[in-house]
Design a protein around this motif. Sequence first.
Motif, short mmCIF file in Angstrom:
data_model
loop_
_atom_site.label_atom_id
_atom_site.label_comp_id
_atom_site.label_asym_id
_atom_site.label_seq_id
_atom_site.Cartn_x
_atom_site.Cartn_y
_atom_site.Cartn_z
N LYS A 116 2.85 20.64 17.28
CA LYS A 116 2.78 21.55 18.43
C LYS A 116 4.17 22.12 18.64
N ASP A 117 4.25 23.39 19.02
CA ASP A 117 5.57 23.91 19.35
C ASP A 117 5.92 23.44 20.76
N SER A 118 7.15 23.66 21.18
CA SER A 118 7.60 23.13 22.47
C SER A 118 6.79 23.69 23.62
N GLU A 154 11.26 17.23 16.61
CA GLU A 154 12.23 18.27 16.98
C GLU A 154 11.70 19.10 18.15
N ASN A 155 10.43 19.44 18.14
CA ASN A 155 9.85 20.23 19.22
C ASN A 155 9.79 19.43 20.52
N LEU A 156 9.47 18.15 20.42
CA LEU A 156 9.46 17.29 21.61
C LEU A 156 10.88 17.14 22.15
N ALA A 157 11.87 17.10 21.28
CA ALA A 157 13.26 17.01 21.72
C ALA A 157 13.65 18.23 22.55
N ARG A 158 13.14 19.40 22.19
CA ARG A 158 13.43 20.61 22.97
C ARG A 158 12.86 20.48 24.39
N VAL A 159 11.65 19.96 24.49
CA VAL A 159 11.04 19.75 25.81
C VAL A 159 11.84 18.72 26.58
#
Length: 136
Positions: A120-122, A64-69
């Motif tokens: 890791k967060d975005s 999910e965090n990688l999707a934000r990036v």
Amino acid sequence: MAAKRLPRVVTVPLVLLVIVLLAWLLLRMLPSGFETDLSLVGTGEPAVVLVHDHNYVESVTLMENLARVRDQHPEAMLYLVADLNHPRGQRFADNQDVDAVTLVLFDLHGNRVATTRGVKDSGEIEQWLADHLPPL
């Protein structure tokens, strides 16, 4: 009074239908924009590969965090998933000596540049990418 059992002629198609529906749901769990074709590594664009197992909450969170990036930089690089529940994904993980909840970064030639493990967060993902590749 004993419960009646469904005839095998009905049970087998029902079980197959449930299996097909579960497979469809698992495929739908991958956010759009993630490619699973790992042969794209080294085809002229940098690639980040998420080594993913949907059975781990941490792995889903990292996705999910990688999707934000990815959504902020949709054309800057390839975003790929090595699904550990699929033979190709498991083979990738074995070849790279990594496990779930891991990001592996490759340059445009397919050379492994960096690896990071854990959620890791975005912002942390963006910083990690910036530390190892030219600006997105």
